[in-house]
Design a protein around this motif. Sequence first.
Motif, PDB file in Angstrom:
ATOM      1  N   MET A 169       0.862  -1.177   0.000  1.00 19.47           N
ATOM      2  CA  MET A 169       0.000   0.000   0.000  1.00 19.47           C
ATOM      3  C   MET A 169       0.897   1.225   0.000  1.00 19.47           C
ATOM      4  N   PHE A 170       0.405   2.298  -0.536  1.00 13.66           N
ATOM      5  CA  PHE A 170       1.189   3.514  -0.679  1.00 13.66           C
ATOM      6  C   PHE A 170       0.395   4.700  -0.175  1.00 13.66           C
ATOM      7  N   TRP A 171       1.095   5.657   0.365  1.00  9.47           N
ATOM      8  CA  TRP A 171       0.488   6.920   0.737  1.00  9.47           C
ATOM      9  C   TRP A 171       1.268   8.012   0.033  1.00  9.47           C
ATOM     10  N   TYR A 172       0.589   8.855  -0.705  1.00 14.79           N
ATOM     11  CA  TYR A 172       1.222   9.968  -1.403  1.00 14.79           C
ATOM     12  C   TYR A 172       0.553  11.269  -0.965  1.00 14.79           C
ATOM     13  N   PRO A 173       1.318  12.340  -0.842  1.00 20.14           N
ATOM     14  CA  PRO A 173       0.696  13.620  -0.518  1.00 20.14           C
ATOM     15  C   PRO A 173      -0.204  14.068  -1.647  1.00 20.14           C
ATOM     16  N   ARG A 174      -1.303  14.722  -1.292  1.00 14.93           N
ATOM     17  CA  ARG A 174      -2.239  15.184  -2.336  1.00 14.93           C
ATOM     18  C   ARG A 174      -2.157  16.667  -2.483  1.00 14.93           C
TER      19      ARG A 174
END
Length: 174
Positions: A169-174
Amino acid sequence: MIFWKAFFQNSTVGESSEKNFKNIFLLDKTCDKIELKDIYLSSTKNINLYELEQLCDSVGWVKRPLKKVKIALKNSSIIISLIQKNDSKTRLVGFARATSDNGFNATIWDVVIHPDFQGLGLGKVIMHQLIKQLRQAEISTITLFAEPDVISFYKKLGFIKDPDGVKGMFWYPR
């Protein structure tokens, strides 16, 4: 990208330490693309950022800020480079690095071979050296992320999709 793992529960690895430069080939032949001579394996963290950027550009990777690349290199546990030495000139022809928690897990990043040197087994050399050093540190789970066009390369080296079905899973800034 696909998340891959290699598990090395009961395997052992030979020789311990490497010198800064280790000659891996002395080939006096010419391939279709390039003459291969004096290619050395290096495990130094002192990488010329501009040469690394040129190598990454040669395979079409997106440019990354050199300041951040420098930080990534500093925080890598292992860096492996392939350097061609001709007379007094050197040329970076391959590179990869790994990060680790130094206990259980490591992730391999930035595996790149200059296009003129692809298909000659140099990617395998780098990967085998990374795995060897990680296993010497008793790392049992080695992960990487792979683009679809290179999955078969990593499968041949023993990497498999996570057998437990865990999806990265990945988290990227929006």
